[in-house]
Design a protein around this motif. Structure first.
Motif, PDB file in Angstrom:
ATOM      1  N   ILE A  51     -34.938  24.740 -46.592  1.00 41.77           N
ATOM      2  CA  ILE A  51     -35.945  25.619 -47.352  1.00 41.77           C
ATOM      3  C   ILE A  51     -37.396  24.905 -47.463  1.00 41.77           C
ATOM      4  N   THR A  52     -38.319  25.774 -47.320  1.00 40.80           N
ATOM      5  CA  THR A  52     -39.854  25.321 -47.538  1.00 40.80           C
ATOM      6  C   THR A  52     -40.148  25.200 -48.723  1.00 40.80           C
ATOM      7  N   SER A  53     -41.389  24.665 -49.001  1.00 39.49           N
ATOM      8  CA  SER A  53     -41.959  24.648 -50.268  1.00 39.49           C
ATOM      9  C   SER A  53     -42.421  25.909 -51.086  1.00 39.49           C
ATOM     10  N   LYS A  64     -23.546  30.779 -43.849  1.00 41.40           N
ATOM     11  CA  LYS A  64     -24.283  32.159 -44.481  1.00 41.40           C
ATOM     12  C   LYS A  64     -23.324  33.203 -45.295  1.00 41.40           C
ATOM     13  N   GLY A  65     -23.917  33.396 -46.367  1.00 39.32           N
ATOM     14  CA  GLY A  65     -23.039  34.124 -47.235  1.00 39.32           C
ATOM     15  C   GLY A  65     -22.234  33.268 -48.295  1.00 39.32           C
ATOM     16  N   ARG A  66     -22.036  32.097 -48.003  1.00 38.29           N
ATOM     17  CA  ARG A  66     -21.194  31.154 -48.736  1.00 38.29           C
ATOM     18  C   ARG A  66     -22.177  30.024 -49.466  1.00 38.29           C
ATOM     19  N   PHE A  67     -23.090  29.436 -48.843  1.00 37.25           N
ATOM     20  CA  PHE A  67     -23.788  28.378 -49.241  1.00 37.25           C
ATOM     21  C   PHE A  67     -25.408  29.044 -49.814  1.00 37.25           C
ATOM     22  N   THR A  68     -25.876  28.395 -50.709  1.00 33.83           N
ATOM     23  CA  THR A  68     -27.132  28.735 -51.231  1.00 33.83           C
ATOM     24  C   THR A  68     -28.135  27.472 -51.585  1.00 33.83           C
ATOM     25  N   ILE A  69     -29.211  27.392 -50.889  1.00 37.93           N
ATOM     26  CA  ILE A  69     -30.086  26.226 -51.142  1.00 37.93           C
ATOM     27  C   ILE A  69     -30.917  26.744 -52.161  1.00 37.93           C
ATOM     28  N   SER A  70     -31.542  25.769 -53.025  1.00 41.11           N
ATOM     29  CA  SER A  70     -32.481  26.153 -53.792  1.00 41.11           C
ATOM     30  C   SER A  70     -33.328  24.677 -54.146  1.00 41.11           C
ATOM     31  N   ARG A  71     -34.771  24.778 -54.525  1.00 42.18           N
ATOM     32  CA  ARG A  71     -35.020  23.470 -55.114  1.00 42.18           C
ATOM     33  C   ARG A  71     -36.036  23.741 -56.260  1.00 42.18           C
ATOM     34  N   ASP A  72     -36.105  22.608 -56.874  1.00 39.47           N
ATOM     35  CA  ASP A  72     -36.904  22.644 -58.179  1.00 39.47           C
ATOM     36  C   ASP A  72     -38.388  21.649 -57.761  1.00 39.47           C
ATOM     37  N   ASN A  73     -39.522  22.208 -57.247  1.00 41.86           N
ATOM     38  CA  ASN A  73     -40.537  21.408 -56.821  1.00 41.86           C
ATOM     39  C   ASN A  73     -41.079  20.635 -57.811  1.00 41.86           C
ATOM     40  N   ALA A  74     -40.913  20.912 -59.123  1.00 41.70           N
ATOM     41  CA  ALA A  74     -41.455  19.788 -60.210  1.00 41.70           C
ATOM     42  C   ALA A  74     -40.749  18.753 -60.310  1.00 41.70           C
ATOM     43  N   LYS A  75     -39.369  18.684 -59.918  1.00 39.29           N
ATOM     44  CA  LYS A  75     -38.395  17.757 -59.937  1.00 39.29           C
ATOM     45  C   LYS A  75     -38.112  17.034 -58.760  1.00 39.29           C
ATOM     46  N   ASN A  76     -38.884  17.588 -57.723  1.00 35.77           N
ATOM     47  CA  ASN A  76     -38.566  17.057 -56.124  1.00 35.77           C
ATOM     48  C   ASN A  76     -37.026  16.787 -55.813  1.00 35.77           C
ATOM     49  N   THR A  77     -36.439  18.071 -56.251  1.00 32.35           N
ATOM     50  CA  THR A  77     -34.989  18.002 -56.283  1.00 32.35           C
ATOM     51  C   THR A  77     -34.384  19.410 -55.333  1.00 32.35           C
ATOM     52  N   VAL A  78     -33.448  19.057 -54.500  1.00 30.92           N
ATOM     53  CA  VAL A  78     -33.051  20.327 -53.806  1.00 30.92           C
ATOM     54  C   VAL A  78     -31.523  20.183 -53.899  1.00 30.92           C
ATOM     55  N   TYR A  79     -31.026  21.591 -54.217  1.00 29.19           N
ATOM     56  CA  TYR A  79     -29.588  21.783 -54.296  1.00 29.19           C
ATOM     57  C   TYR A  79     -28.986  22.402 -53.357  1.00 29.19           C
ATOM     58  N   LEU A  80     -27.629  22.339 -53.281  1.00 27.88           N
ATOM     59  CA  LEU A  80     -26.715  23.104 -52.486  1.00 27.88           C
ATOM     60  C   LEU A  80     -25.560  23.561 -53.168  1.00 27.88           C
ATOM     61  N   GLN A  81     -25.509  24.770 -53.296  1.00 29.75           N
ATOM     62  CA  GLN A  81     -24.369  25.581 -53.933  1.00 29.75           C
ATOM     63  C   GLN A  81     -23.573  26.116 -52.919  1.00 29.75           C
ATOM     64  N   MET A  82     -22.326  25.564 -52.810  1.00 27.85           N
ATOM     65  CA  MET A  82     -21.395  25.944 -51.831  1.00 27.85           C
ATOM     66  C   MET A  82     -20.052  26.391 -52.461  1.00 27.85           C
ATOM     67  N   ASN A  83     -19.986  27.763 -52.035  1.00 22.00           N
ATOM     68  CA  ASN A  83     -18.676  28.676 -52.590  1.00 22.00           C
ATOM     69  C   ASN A  83     -17.926  28.911 -51.376  1.00 22.00           C
ATOM     70  N   SER A  84     -16.688  29.571 -51.718  1.00 25.38           N
ATOM     71  CA  SER A  84     -15.566  29.734 -50.858  1.00 25.38           C
ATOM     72  C   SER A  84     -15.398  28.791 -49.593  1.00 25.38           C
TER      73      SER A  84
END
Length: 120
Positions: A51-53, A64-84
């Motif tokens: 994920i870019t800035s 694809k379709g199962r995992f979702t990446i997101s980030r909180d730039n204020a917290k310098n944190t990246v997340y990975l939601q893994m489903n199925s």
């Protein structure tokens, strides 16, 4: 110094979900792309997602379709939601950040890895 600390790995049954987090800290000026890689036993490390800035994302076909990446730039944190989740998702997951330090040195930084095991 820069540190990337991952959390959220564990054991989950097939079809279940997990959420990984990775917090970057230290002498950071700015973070460009962040991402997740994984390495299964006996295999090479592979790219899972980035994920870019500005929030643009890219995924490996296998997630694809199962995992979702997101980030909180204020917290310098990246997340990975893994489903199925599937047994073939079992691996050590590593966080990566392309960043520039306060000394204006740009480079790749890695977390220590967190184990994800998908098994019944």
């Amino acid at each position: 110094q820069v540190q990337l600390v991952e959390s959220g790995g564990g054991l989950v049954q097939p079809g279940g979900s997990l959420r990984l987090s990775c917090a970057a800290s230290g002498s950071i000026f700015t973070i460009y792309a962040m991402g997740w890689y994984r390495q299964a036993p006996g295999k090479q490390r592979e790219l899972v997602t980035t994920i870019t800035s500005s929030g643009s994302t890219d995924y490996a076909d296998s997630v694809k379709g199962r995992f979702t990446i997101s980030r909180d730039n204020a917290k310098n944190t990246v997340y990975l939601q893994m489903n199925s989740l599937k047994p073939e998702d079992t691996a050590v997951y590593y966080c990566n950040a392309d960043l520039k330090t306060v000394h204006r040195i740009r480079g790749d930084y890695w977390g220590q890895g967190t184990q994800v095991t998908v098994s019944s």
